[in-house]
Scaffold this active site. Structure first.
Site, PDB file in Angstrom:
ATOM      1  N   THR A  27       0.786  -0.979  -0.218  1.00  0.00           N
ATOM      2  CA  THR A  27       0.129  -0.043   0.087  1.00  0.00           C
ATOM      3  C   THR A  27       1.100   1.132   0.013  1.00  0.00           C
ATOM      4  O   THR A  27       1.864   1.496   0.867  1.00  0.00           O
ATOM      5  CB  THR A  27      -0.783  -0.208   1.134  1.00  0.00           C
ATOM      6  OG1 THR A  27      -2.016  -1.035   1.028  1.00  0.00           O
ATOM      7  CG2 THR A  27      -1.564   1.077   1.479  1.00  0.00           C
ATOM      8  N   HIS A 176      -7.462 -10.774  -1.891  1.00  0.00           N
ATOM      9  CA  HIS A 176      -6.970 -10.427  -0.744  1.00  0.00           C
ATOM     10  C   HIS A 176      -7.804 -10.937   0.480  1.00  0.00           C
ATOM     11  O   HIS A 176      -8.694 -10.439   0.942  1.00  0.00           O
ATOM     12  CB  HIS A 176      -7.007  -9.035  -0.424  1.00  0.00           C
ATOM     13  CG  HIS A 176      -6.017  -8.519   0.742  1.00  0.00           C
ATOM     14  ND1 HIS A 176      -5.406  -9.505   1.781  1.00  0.00           N
ATOM     15  CD2 HIS A 176      -5.521  -7.377   0.812  1.00  0.00           C
ATOM     16  CE1 HIS A 176      -4.838  -8.600   2.690  1.00  0.00           C
ATOM     17  NE2 HIS A 176      -4.672  -7.506   2.029  1.00  0.00           N
ATOM     18  N   ASN A 179      -4.846 -10.331   6.683  1.00  0.00           N
ATOM     19  CA  ASN A 179      -4.432  -9.282   7.453  1.00  0.00           C
ATOM     20  C   ASN A 179      -5.595  -8.606   7.739  1.00  0.00           C
ATOM     21  O   ASN A 179      -5.608  -7.266   8.145  1.00  0.00           O
ATOM     22  CB  ASN A 179      -3.603  -8.254   6.428  1.00  0.00           C
ATOM     23  CG  ASN A 179      -2.285  -8.651   6.240  1.00  0.00           C
ATOM     24  OD1 ASN A 179      -1.852  -9.767   6.859  1.00  0.00           O
ATOM     25  ND2 ASN A 179      -1.505  -8.052   5.277  1.00  0.00           N
ATOM     26  N   TYR A 181      -8.734  -7.885   6.756  1.00  0.00           N
ATOM     27  CA  TYR A 181      -9.844  -7.279   6.029  1.00  0.00           C
ATOM     28  C   TYR A 181     -11.191  -8.001   5.948  1.00  0.00           C
ATOM     29  O   TYR A 181     -10.982  -9.075   6.601  1.00  0.00           O
ATOM     30  CB  TYR A 181      -9.061  -6.627   4.702  1.00  0.00           C
ATOM     31  CG  TYR A 181      -8.004  -5.870   4.945  1.00  0.00           C
ATOM     32  CD1 TYR A 181      -8.116  -4.380   5.342  1.00  0.00           C
ATOM     33  CD2 TYR A 181      -6.523  -5.931   4.921  1.00  0.00           C
ATOM     34  CE1 TYR A 181      -7.031  -3.527   6.014  1.00  0.00           C
ATOM     35  CE2 TYR A 181      -5.640  -5.057   5.365  1.00  0.00           C
ATOM     36  CZ  TYR A 181      -5.919  -3.959   5.565  1.00  0.00           C
ATOM     37  OH  TYR A 181      -4.894  -2.959   6.088  1.00  0.00           O
ATOM     38  N   ASN A 236      -4.704  -5.806  12.601  1.00  0.00           N
ATOM     39  CA  ASN A 236      -6.241  -5.369  12.670  1.00  0.00           C
ATOM     40  C   ASN A 236      -7.138  -5.926  13.347  1.00  0.00           C
ATOM     41  O   ASN A 236      -8.202  -6.530  13.348  1.00  0.00           O
ATOM     42  CB  ASN A 236      -6.622  -5.390  11.066  1.00  0.00           C
ATOM     43  CG  ASN A 236      -6.258  -4.367  10.316  1.00  0.00           C
ATOM     44  OD1 ASN A 236      -6.082  -3.067  10.789  1.00  0.00           O
ATOM     45  ND2 ASN A 236      -5.874  -4.522   9.007  1.00  0.00           N
TER      46      ASN A 236
HETATM   47  C1  PHB Z   1      -2.043  -1.202   5.138  1.00  0.00           C
HETATM   48  O1  PHB Z   1      -2.391  -0.158   4.394  1.00  0.00           O
HETATM   49  O2  PHB Z   1      -1.591  -0.911   6.366  1.00  0.00           O
HETATM   50  C2  PHB Z   1      -2.238  -2.589   4.646  1.00  0.00           C
HETATM   51  C3  PHB Z   1      -2.925  -2.707   3.557  1.00  0.00           C
HETATM   52  C4  PHB Z   1      -2.913  -4.217   3.273  1.00  0.00           C
HETATM   53  C5  PHB Z   1      -2.436  -5.055   3.983  1.00  0.00           C
HETATM   54  C6  PHB Z   1      -1.802  -5.022   4.999  1.00  0.00           C
HETATM   55  C7  PHB Z   1      -1.521  -3.447   5.673  1.00  0.00           C
HETATM   56  O3  PHB Z   1      -2.487  -6.402   3.434  1.00  0.00           O
END
Ligand code: PHB
Length: 363
Positions: A27, A176, A179, A181, A236
């Site tokens: 990112t 994705h 992490n 999400y 997260n």
């Molecule tokens: C972030 O923007 O912090 C981020 C985005 C996607 C990920 C992990 C971290 O898989």
């Protein structure tokens, strides 16, 4: 050649990669507010075309899938057109590139969403996590629990994003599922308290992911679809009562789908409580029948050992690729690496984005 194991070609679903040094999704928050990738993105990705496979930064599949300032999307014609120019530059240099399809779920803030909508999530539980808006770092908003209709629409959004990605020329798409999400929020029982067909048992919590995998596979062909998971991560605010059982079930169940690869975040942020992370990762990689990409904290020697020893077929490098556009070449030559500058990771312009020197320039 040093690290020879990393420089054999690899068949990854429908494509062949010229080496096993992949670029992890990163990112960078340099897209326009409307989610069109920024001016410098084509140069940034083209500089890194020596990777066996570039996996793009996480890219939202709809306006409500967004969770951070200035991340790109793949749901409008203008976004698709900009991505198409980026892909063209990578292909011109003989590279291959996948688009990462993203929905942040509850890791968002009302200020980032259309009409002040609340973030979506499996259950209305606010994460103990932060995001970045125009105000800076800020606690995420309380989400609302998705209706069945919203679930169905979101599955379609992933499939539509995949179709647009292919139309833009991407070789592959990556779902994705990692992490913390949206997909991960459905998978783990710390964030999924639903009592319908999408919550409760491991089978039910995996249903949303599997529906997305199948819809995206129908849209572009399973051999063009990769999946990213983070079985041992707590980033997260992720918690699960039995990650080993959950993620081995997923790896086993998806093994007969003919996907291009499984990409596992082995080390990113805090580790989840529960089973020993090593044991979980071992079990997942044993349960998976297909190409396995390892990611997280690898340097050259450990990467080559992981490929030589059969733990992984390829390794995705994040920070090292960010700071070394010619990383594959450097690893092939055993050359020293540039040091990443964290203060320029997120947002800004050329600095820390397209200005890391190539080996020739540094010599
Ligand atoms: C972030 O923007 O912090 C981020 C985005 C996607 C990920 C992990 C971290 O898989």
């Amino acid at each position: 050649m040093p690290n020879e194991a990393l420089f054999k070609p690899l068949t990854v679903g429908a494509i062949q990669t010229r080496n096993r040094v992949f670029m992890a999704p990163l990112t960078r928050n340099r897209a326009r507010p409307d989610g069109v990738p920024g001016e410098l993105a084509a140069e940034y990705y083209a500089q890194r075309a020596g990777a066996g496979l570039i996996i793009s930064e996480a890219t939202q599949v709809s306006p409500r899938a967004k969770g951070y300032i200035n991340t790109p999307g793949i749901h409008s014609d203008a976004q698709q057109a900009a991505w198409s120019r980026i892909v063209g530059g990578v292909h011109e240099r003989g590279g291959k590139i996948a688009l990462q399809l993203w929905h942040v779920g509850r890791i968002s803030h009302v200020d980032l969403l259309p009409d002040g909508d609340k973030p979506l999530a499996p259950s209305a539980i606010r994460a103990k996590a932060q995001t970045v808006t125009s105000e800076g770092m800020i606690d995420v908003s309380e989400p609302e629990a998705m209706t069945t209709k919203q679930i169905r629409q979101t599955v379609q959004d992933f499939a539509d994003g995949a179709r647009r990605a292919r139309a833009a020329g991407f070789d592959l798409v990556e779902i994705h599922g990692a992490n913390g999400y949206l997909i991960d929020q459905f998978l783990r029982d710390g964030s999924n308290k639903r009592d319908d067909a999408y919550g409760g048992s491991i089978e039910n919590r995996s249903r949303f992911l599997i529906e997305i995998v199948d819809a995206v596979s129908d849209a572009v062909g399973a051999d063009r679809v990769g999946l990213r998971l983070s079985p041992t991560g707590a980033f997260n605010d992720m918690h699960d009562s039995d990650p080993k059982a959950l993620f081995t079930y997923i790896a086993k169940t998806l093994s007969d789908r003919g996907l291009a690869y499984l990409h596992v975040v082995e080390d990113f942020g805090p580790a989840a409580d529960g089973d020993d992370p090593k044991a979980v990762l071992e079990a997942v990689s044993r349960a998976w029948d297909g190409v396995y990409i390892g990611n997280g904290g690898y340097e050259a020697d450990r990467a080559a050992n992981a490929v030589r020893g059969g733990h992984a077929n390829a390794i995705a490098f994040g920070r090292a690729y960010l700071a070394n556009p010619d990383l594959a070449d450097r690893l092939a030559r055993g050359a020293p690496l540039n040091t990443p500058r964290p203060e320029t990771f997120y947002g800004g312009g050329r600095e820390g984005y397209t200005d890391y020197p190539l080996l020739e320039a540094a010599e």
